[in-house]
Design a protein around this motif. Structure first.
Motif, PDB file in Angstrom:
ATOM      1  N   GLN A  53      -3.147   3.283   7.891  1.00  0.00           N
ATOM      2  CA  GLN A  53      -4.291   3.786   8.654  1.00  0.00           C
ATOM      3  C   GLN A  53      -5.411   4.245   7.732  1.00  0.00           C
ATOM      4  O   GLN A  53      -6.588   3.954   7.966  1.00  0.00           O
ATOM      5  N   TRP A  54      -5.066   4.986   6.691  1.00  0.00           N
ATOM      6  CA  TRP A  54      -6.102   5.565   5.834  1.00  0.00           C
ATOM      7  C   TRP A  54      -6.753   4.522   4.933  1.00  0.00           C
ATOM      8  O   TRP A  54      -7.865   4.747   4.457  1.00  0.00           O
ATOM      9  N   THR A  55      -6.078   3.416   4.684  1.00  0.00           N
ATOM     10  CA  THR A  55      -6.716   2.357   3.900  1.00  0.00           C
ATOM     11  C   THR A  55      -7.632   1.486   4.759  1.00  0.00           C
ATOM     12  O   THR A  55      -8.443   0.734   4.206  1.00  0.00           O
ATOM     13  N   PHE A  56      -7.507   1.585   6.078  1.00  0.00           N
ATOM     14  CA  PHE A  56      -8.277   0.711   6.961  1.00  0.00           C
ATOM     15  C   PHE A  56      -9.775   0.836   6.716  1.00  0.00           C
ATOM     16  O   PHE A  56     -10.486  -0.170   6.570  1.00  0.00           O
ATOM     17  N   THR A  57     -10.301   2.064   6.654  1.00  0.00           N
ATOM     18  CA  THR A  57     -11.740   2.259   6.471  1.00  0.00           C
ATOM     19  C   THR A  57     -12.214   1.684   5.145  1.00  0.00           C
ATOM     20  O   THR A  57     -13.242   0.999   5.085  1.00  0.00           O
ATOM     21  N   ASN A  58     -11.478   1.957   4.080  1.00  0.00           N
ATOM     22  CA  ASN A  58     -11.879   1.446   2.766  1.00  0.00           C
ATOM     23  C   ASN A  58     -11.852  -0.080   2.726  1.00  0.00           C
ATOM     24  O   ASN A  58     -12.732  -0.708   2.127  1.00  0.00           O
ATOM     25  N   ILE A  59     -10.850  -0.682   3.366  1.00  0.00           N
ATOM     26  CA  ILE A  59     -10.785  -2.144   3.400  1.00  0.00           C
ATOM     27  C   ILE A  59     -11.949  -2.705   4.207  1.00  0.00           C
ATOM     28  O   ILE A  59     -12.617  -3.660   3.785  1.00  0.00           O
ATOM     29  N   ALA A  60     -12.213  -2.111   5.382  1.00  0.00           N
ATOM     30  CA  ALA A  60     -13.272  -2.620   6.251  1.00  0.00           C
ATOM     31  C   ALA A  60     -14.645  -2.519   5.592  1.00  0.00           C
ATOM     32  O   ALA A  60     -15.493  -3.395   5.762  1.00  0.00           O
ATOM     33  N   SER A  67      -5.970   1.097  -3.092  1.00  0.00           N
ATOM     34  CA  SER A  67      -4.904   2.101  -3.075  1.00  0.00           C
ATOM     35  C   SER A  67      -5.317   3.360  -3.822  1.00  0.00           C
ATOM     36  O   SER A  67      -5.094   4.484  -3.344  1.00  0.00           O
ATOM     37  N   LEU A  68      -5.932   3.200  -4.993  1.00  0.00           N
ATOM     38  CA  LEU A  68      -6.350   4.367  -5.766  1.00  0.00           C
ATOM     39  C   LEU A  68      -7.459   5.138  -5.060  1.00  0.00           C
ATOM     40  O   LEU A  68      -7.502   6.372  -5.105  1.00  0.00           O
ATOM     41  N   ILE A  69      -8.370   4.422  -4.406  1.00  0.00           N
ATOM     42  CA  ILE A  69      -9.437   5.097  -3.666  1.00  0.00           C
ATOM     43  C   ILE A  69      -8.849   5.943  -2.538  1.00  0.00           C
ATOM     44  O   ILE A  69      -9.258   7.081  -2.307  1.00  0.00           O
ATOM     45  N   THR A  70      -7.867   5.386  -1.839  1.00  0.00           N
ATOM     46  CA  THR A  70      -7.257   6.099  -0.720  1.00  0.00           C
ATOM     47  C   THR A  70      -6.319   7.203  -1.193  1.00  0.00           C
ATOM     48  O   THR A  70      -6.099   8.186  -0.477  1.00  0.00           O
ATOM     49  N   ALA A  71      -5.769   7.055  -2.381  1.00  0.00           N
ATOM     50  CA  ALA A  71      -4.774   8.011  -2.873  1.00  0.00           C
ATOM     51  C   ALA A  71      -5.338   9.416  -3.003  1.00  0.00           C
ATOM     52  O   ALA A  71      -4.590  10.398  -2.869  1.00  0.00           O
ATOM     53  N   TYR A 112       0.835  -1.209   0.000  1.00  0.00           N
ATOM     54  CA  TYR A 112       0.000   0.000   0.000  1.00  0.00           C
ATOM     55  C   TYR A 112       0.868   1.256   0.000  1.00  0.00           C
ATOM     56  O   TYR A 112       0.577   2.231  -0.707  1.00  0.00           O
ATOM     57  N   VAL A 113       1.927   1.245   0.795  1.00  0.00           N
ATOM     58  CA  VAL A 113       2.820   2.402   0.847  1.00  0.00           C
ATOM     59  C   VAL A 113       3.444   2.654  -0.522  1.00  0.00           C
ATOM     60  O   VAL A 113       3.465   3.793  -1.014  1.00  0.00           O
ATOM     61  N   LEU A 114       3.948   1.607  -1.162  1.00  0.00           N
ATOM     62  CA  LEU A 114       4.573   1.767  -2.477  1.00  0.00           C
ATOM     63  C   LEU A 114       3.561   2.233  -3.517  1.00  0.00           C
ATOM     64  O   LEU A 114       3.889   3.054  -4.385  1.00  0.00           O
ATOM     65  N   ALA A 115       2.331   1.711  -3.442  1.00  0.00           N
ATOM     66  CA  ALA A 115       1.312   2.091  -4.424  1.00  0.00           C
ATOM     67  C   ALA A 115       0.913   3.549  -4.279  1.00  0.00           C
ATOM     68  O   ALA A 115       0.608   4.221  -5.279  1.00  0.00           O
ATOM     69  N   MET A 116       0.905   4.061  -3.049  1.00  0.00           N
ATOM     70  CA  MET A 116       0.428   5.427  -2.830  1.00  0.00           C
ATOM     71  C   MET A 116       1.538   6.456  -2.759  1.00  0.00           C
ATOM     72  O   MET A 116       1.263   7.660  -2.709  1.00  0.00           O
ATOM     73  N   LEU A 117       2.799   6.024  -2.756  1.00  0.00           N
ATOM     74  CA  LEU A 117       3.904   6.969  -2.670  1.00  0.00           C
ATOM     75  C   LEU A 117       3.906   7.994  -3.811  1.00  0.00           C
ATOM     76  O   LEU A 117       4.114   9.196  -3.557  1.00  0.00           O
ATOM     77  N   PRO A 118       3.672   7.614  -5.080  1.00  0.00           N
ATOM     78  CA  PRO A 118       3.602   8.649  -6.128  1.00  0.00           C
ATOM     79  C   PRO A 118       2.460   9.645  -5.907  1.00  0.00           C
ATOM     80  O   PRO A 118       2.595  10.822  -6.247  1.00  0.00           O
ATOM     81  N   PHE A 119       1.348   9.175  -5.331  1.00  0.00           N
ATOM     82  CA  PHE A 119       0.212  10.066  -5.087  1.00  0.00           C
ATOM     83  C   PHE A 119       0.426  10.933  -3.849  1.00  0.00           C
ATOM     84  O   PHE A 119      -0.325  11.883  -3.622  1.00  0.00           O
ATOM     85  N   ALA A 120       1.431  10.602  -3.054  1.00  0.00           N
ATOM     86  CA  ALA A 120       1.759  11.426  -1.897  1.00  0.00           C
ATOM     87  C   ALA A 120       2.859  12.436  -2.198  1.00  0.00           C
ATOM     88  O   ALA A 120       3.068  13.363  -1.407  1.00  0.00           O
ATOM     89  N   THR A 121       3.544  12.265  -3.330  1.00  0.00           N
ATOM     90  CA  THR A 121       4.671  13.149  -3.650  1.00  0.00           C
ATOM     91  C   THR A 121       4.548  13.767  -5.043  1.00  0.00           C
ATOM     92  O   THR A 121       4.336  14.963  -5.186  1.00  0.00           O
ATOM     93  N   VAL A 122       4.661  12.950  -6.086  1.00  0.00           N
ATOM     94  CA  VAL A 122       4.758  13.478  -7.450  1.00  0.00           C
ATOM     95  C   VAL A 122       3.464  14.172  -7.882  1.00  0.00           C
ATOM     96  O   VAL A 122       3.493  15.317  -8.359  1.00  0.00           O
ATOM     97  N   VAL A 123       2.336  13.500  -7.717  1.00  0.00           N
ATOM     98  CA  VAL A 123       1.068  14.069  -8.194  1.00  0.00           C
ATOM     99  C   VAL A 123       0.699  15.351  -7.457  1.00  0.00           C
ATOM    100  O   VAL A 123       0.400  16.378  -8.089  1.00  0.00           O
TER     101      VAL A 123
END
Length: 285
Positions: A219-226, A153-157, A67-78
Motif C-alpha cells: 500500500q505505501w509503495t503505491f503512491t511512489n510507484i504511481a 523501496s528505499l524511498i518508502t522505507a 517490496y516486503v523483503l526489501a523493507m523488512l529490515p527498515f520495519a524492524t532492525v533499523v
C-alpha cells in the motif's frame, strides 16, 4: 441493551466504512462492469480465472513480496536500533531527533515522491551529482529495471522507520527498569544489557512490526510507484495494488479490479491466520 447502545457508533461505522465496502467488492468481483454503464452482467468466477491466466497479476504479487523483503529490515532492525539509542539518551536532544525522524510520516506522500524525483534525476539530481563529484558512475535510478524497485523501496522505507521507531519507543517505555539496574550492578556492559535483556523483550513488538510490513508495504509503495515510475520500466516496479488500480481505473474493468482486491484480502487473511500462533507465543502478558 445498554452495552450495545454504547458500542453502536463504532459498530455502525465498521459496517458502513469497512465491512459494507468489503461485501460490495466481493459482489462486484462476480460481475462485469465498466464503471459507467448502468448494465452489470453476472460472470461468476471469470474475473478470478482471468487473474490466474494473465501473467501480470501473479508477477505483481511477486513484486509485492520483493517490496516486503526489501523493507523488512527498515520495519524492524533499523527502527529498533534508533529507538534503543534514543531511549538510552533521554532529554531534549532525543526528542528533537525523534521529531525529525518522524517527518516522513507527516509529509504528504505525493509531495515526498515529487521531491525524490528531483533528487534521483539522472541528469541533474543530487545523488548523481554527488556520485560524479566522487568519481563514481552515475545511475538512472528510476529508469533502470535493476535499480528501480530498490529505489522505490528505499524511498518508502523512511515511513516505516519513522513510525515503527515510535512504536518501539512505546514498548521500551514499558520495560521493567529494575532488571536492567540489577544487571548494571552485576557489572554487565550496556551492549550485554541491550543484547540479552532489552532486545528479547522486544520480540513481540518485532513480530508485530514484521506483520504490519507485510500488510502495508504494498500500500505505501503505491503512491511512489504511481508518481515516479507508473510500474515501469518493463513492469519492474509493479505491485498488486497498482495492478488493481490499473484494472479498475485505467482499463475500466471494475470486476477484475474487485477480484484482485478480494485476492489480496484473502492472501493477507491467510498470512494473518498462519502467523497467529507466532504472535500469540510472543505476546506480552
Amino acid at each position: 441493551m445498554a452495552p450495545w447502545l454504547y458500542q453502536a457508533p463504532v459498530l455502525v461505522s465498521l459496517a458502513v466504512w469497512v465491512y459494507g465496502p468489503l461485501v460490495f467488492t466481493g459482489v462486484l468481483s462476480l460481475l462485469e462492469w465498466d464503471l459507467t454503464s448502468p448494465d452489470r452482467s453476472f460472470v461468476g468466477l471469470d474475473n478470478y480465472r482471468r487473474l490466474a491466466e494473465e501473467p501480470e497479476f501473479p508477477h505483481a504479487l511477486t513484486r509485492t513480496g520483493l517490496y516486503v523483503l526489501a523493507m523488512l529490515p527498515f520495519a524492524t532492525v533499523v527502527p529498533m536500533a534508533l529507538a534503543v539509542m534514543l531511549w538510552k539518551r533521554p532529554g531534549r536532544a532525543s526528542d528533537t531527533y525523534r521529531s525529525l525522524l518522524f517527518l516522513p510520516v507527516v509529509l504528504a506522500p505525493v509531495a515526498t515522491a515529487l521531491a525524490w524525483r528531483f533528487i534521483l534525476d539522472p541528469l541533474g539530481g543530487v545523488v548523481n551529482l554527488t556520485l560524479g563529484g566522487l568519481g563514481l558512475p552515475e545511475q538512472d535510478w528510476l529508469g533502470d529495471p535493476d535499480t528501480a524497485l530498490w529505489a522505490i523501496s528505499l524511498i518508502t522505507a523512511g515511513k516505516f522507520v519513522a513510525l515503527n521507531m515510535l512504536l518501539y519507543g512505546a514498548a521500551l517505555a514499558s520495560l521493567d527498569g529494575r532488571a536492567l539496574d540489577a544487571a548494571r550492578v552485576d557489572g554487565a556492559t550496556e551492549w550485554e544489557i541491550t543484547r540479552h535483556l532489552v532486545v528479547p523483550q522486544l520480540t513481540g513488538t518485532t513480530v508485530l512490526m514484521s506483520f504490519l510490513c507485510v500488510v502495508f508495504a504494498g500500500q505505501w509503495t503505491f503512491t511512489n510507484i504511481a508518481v515516479l515510475t507508473q510500474g515501469g520500466p518493463d513492469n519492474s516496479t509493479d505491485n498488486a495494488y497498482l495492478r488493481l488500480y490499473t484494472y479498475a481505473f485505467v482499463f475500466f474493468d471494475a470486476g477484475t479490479g474487485a477480484a484482485a482486491a478480494v485476492a489480496i484480502v484473502v492472501l493477507l487473511t491467510v498470512l494473518f491466520a498462519v502467523s497467529a500462533p507466532l504472535r500469540r507465543r510472543h505476546a506480552r502478558p
